[in-house]
Write an enzyme that holds these catalytic residues in place. Structure first.
Site, PDB file in Angstrom:
ATOM      1  N   ASN A  25      43.825  40.806  36.369  1.00 25.74           N
ATOM      2  CA  ASN A  25      44.763  41.892  36.695  1.00 25.74           C
ATOM      3  C   ASN A  25      45.867  42.138  35.671  1.00 25.74           C
ATOM      4  O   ASN A  25      46.996  42.455  36.031  1.00 25.74           O
ATOM      5  CB  ASN A  25      45.405  41.631  38.067  1.00 25.74           C
ATOM      6  CG  ASN A  25      44.355  41.528  39.157  1.00 25.74           C
ATOM      7  OD1 ASN A  25      43.189  41.806  38.902  1.00 25.74           O
ATOM      8  ND2 ASN A  25      44.747  41.148  40.346  1.00 25.74           N
ATOM      9  N   TYR A  27      47.513  40.114  33.751  1.00 26.65           N
ATOM     10  CA  TYR A  27      48.483  39.054  33.447  1.00 26.65           C
ATOM     11  C   TYR A  27      48.167  38.434  32.075  1.00 26.65           C
ATOM     12  O   TYR A  27      47.185  38.790  31.426  1.00 26.65           O
ATOM     13  CB  TYR A  27      48.468  37.987  34.549  1.00 26.65           C
ATOM     14  CG  TYR A  27      49.072  38.477  35.853  1.00 26.65           C
ATOM     15  CD1 TYR A  27      50.449  38.419  36.082  1.00 26.65           C
ATOM     16  CD2 TYR A  27      48.271  39.026  36.857  1.00 26.65           C
ATOM     17  CE1 TYR A  27      51.002  38.881  37.270  1.00 26.65           C
ATOM     18  CE2 TYR A  27      48.825  39.499  38.045  1.00 26.65           C
ATOM     19  CZ  TYR A  27      50.190  39.414  38.242  1.00 26.65           C
ATOM     20  OH  TYR A  27      50.736  39.872  39.421  1.00 26.65           O
TER      21      TYR A  27
HETATM   22  C1  LIG Z   1      50.324  43.743  49.201  1.00 27.17           C
HETATM   23  C2  LIG Z   1      49.408  43.165  48.160  1.00 27.17           C
HETATM   24  C3  LIG Z   1      49.922  42.578  47.019  1.00 27.17           C
HETATM   25  C4  LIG Z   1      49.073  42.038  46.040  1.00 27.17           C
HETATM   26  N1  LIG Z   1      49.614  41.478  44.933  1.00 27.17           N
HETATM   27  C5  LIG Z   1      48.801  40.951  43.989  1.00 27.17           C
HETATM   28  C6  LIG Z   1      49.365  40.365  42.820  1.00 27.17           C
HETATM   29  O1  LIG Z   1      50.585  40.325  42.634  1.00 27.17           O
HETATM   30  N2  LIG Z   1      48.517  39.850  41.887  1.00 27.17           N
HETATM   31  C7  LIG Z   1      47.158  39.897  42.091  1.00 27.17           C
HETATM   32  O2  LIG Z   1      46.428  39.428  41.234  1.00 27.17           O
HETATM   33  N3  LIG Z   1      46.595  40.423  43.195  1.00 27.17           N
HETATM   34  C8  LIG Z   1      47.382  40.957  44.142  1.00 27.17           C
HETATM   35  N4  LIG Z   1      46.817  41.521  45.252  1.00 27.17           N
HETATM   36  C9  LIG Z   1      45.341  41.557  45.394  1.00 27.17           C
HETATM   37  C10 LIG Z   1      44.856  40.396  46.270  1.00 27.17           C
HETATM   38  O3  LIG Z   1      45.035  39.171  45.583  1.00 27.17           O
HETATM   39  C11 LIG Z   1      43.367  40.508  46.619  1.00 27.17           C
HETATM   40  O4  LIG Z   1      42.542  40.461  45.472  1.00 27.17           O
HETATM   41  C12 LIG Z   1      43.041  41.789  47.362  1.00 27.17           C
HETATM   42  O5  LIG Z   1      44.032  42.090  48.337  1.00 27.17           O
HETATM   43  C13 LIG Z   1      41.702  41.643  48.049  1.00 27.17           C
HETATM   44  O6  LIG Z   1      41.248  42.910  48.473  1.00 27.17           O
HETATM   45  P1  LIG Z   1      41.410  43.431  49.977  1.00 27.17           P
HETATM   46  O7  LIG Z   1      42.879  43.667  50.221  1.00 27.17           O
HETATM   47  O8  LIG Z   1      40.629  44.712  49.955  1.00 27.17           O
HETATM   48  O9  LIG Z   1      40.818  42.382  50.895  1.00 27.17           O
HETATM   49  C14 LIG Z   1      47.665  42.077  46.235  1.00 27.17           C
HETATM   50  C15 LIG Z   1      47.150  42.654  47.391  1.00 27.17           C
HETATM   51  C16 LIG Z   1      47.998  43.202  48.350  1.00 27.17           C
HETATM   52  C17 LIG Z   1      47.384  43.835  49.581  1.00 27.17           C
END
Ligand SMILES: Cc1cc2nc3c(=O)[nH]c(=O)nc-3n(C[C@H](O)[C@H](O)[C@H](O)COP(=O)(O)O)c2cc1C
Length: 213
Positions: A25, A27
């Protein structure tokens, strides 16, 4: 490298069972891997081997602290789709398959415990190609976790195809405090409210209802 090792040391001293290196993502580690962001002309840039060098070094440094059996790594490989309406944010590598299979081979050689693959999760996101799932499995001998727009049905399909071991749910868990129960009983899910999803107030964190028949 030493900062990663120190962070891992801190986590273990704080009582965690292991650590996950976030290499997805956009980073820092992802920025080294990506041919778009990595503009270096030293031994950390240019060829794929060079772009994977930083990953290799921190995996070694952190494994030395926690043990490779307590280490996971997260990637987010993005692929083009044949559907032209879909959006890719300009992030797709020219050869994501080779890039990430090579990175995963490196992790397998390091003997890490698990690989966590974040799939694109926005509305019109492209799916991972079937042959990528299969080659990930052939390349990596530890546990493989997928996340990103998973339903229980999709998780079951990928599990039964033998391509994944563990599946992560993000938004469904935010909106459904009783998600495992709902999946087990095939109860309907609450939809997540995207407005409150990223915070602001406590609304949307602890006030989604459990299922009532
Ligand atoms: C509110 C929220 C914040 C998230 N923040 C991050 C993040 O800071 N870094 C990251 O790599 N993924 C982040 N994600 C992605 C999640 O780690 C995960 O891959 C994703 O939510 C999975 O998909 P789904 O929500 O469709 O189940 C975030 C997801 C949500 C819903």
């Amino acid at each position: 490298m030493q900062l990663y090792a120190q962070a891992a040391r801190n986590a273990m001293e704080a009582g965690f069972d292991g650590v996950e290196l976030h290499c997805a993502n956009g980073y820092l580690v992802n920025q080294f891997i990506s041919e778009h962001t990595n503009q270096r002309d030293d031994e950390y840039g240019g060829s794929l081997e060079n772009r994977l060098r930083f990953l290799k070094e921190i995996v070694t440094a952190v494994s030395d602290v926690v043990g490779s059996n307590r280490l996971g790594v997260r990637f987010a490989p993005l692929f083009e789709s044949t559907d032209e309406d879909r959006v890719y944010l300009g992030l797709v590598e020219s050869d994501p398959h080779t890039t990430y299979i090579e990175a995963i081979r490196l992790l397998d050689q390091a003997g890490i415990a698990y690989l966590s693959l974040a799939e694109a999760d926005w509305d019109n996101a492209p799916d991972l190609p079937e042959n990528f799932y299969q080659e990930v499995r052939e390349t990596f001998s530890g546990r493989i976790m997928y996340a990103g727009k998973y339903s229980a049905d999709k998780a079951l399909r990928v599990l039964q195809a033998g391509n994944g071991d563990i599946f992560g749910f993000g938004r469904p868990f935010i909106a459904n405090p009783d998600l495992p129960e709902r999946i087990r009983n095939e109860w309907p899910l609450n939809d997540v409210d995207p407005v409150t999803m990223y915070g602001g107030t406590d609304k949307g964190y602890t006030d989604y209802p459990v299922y009532r028949s």
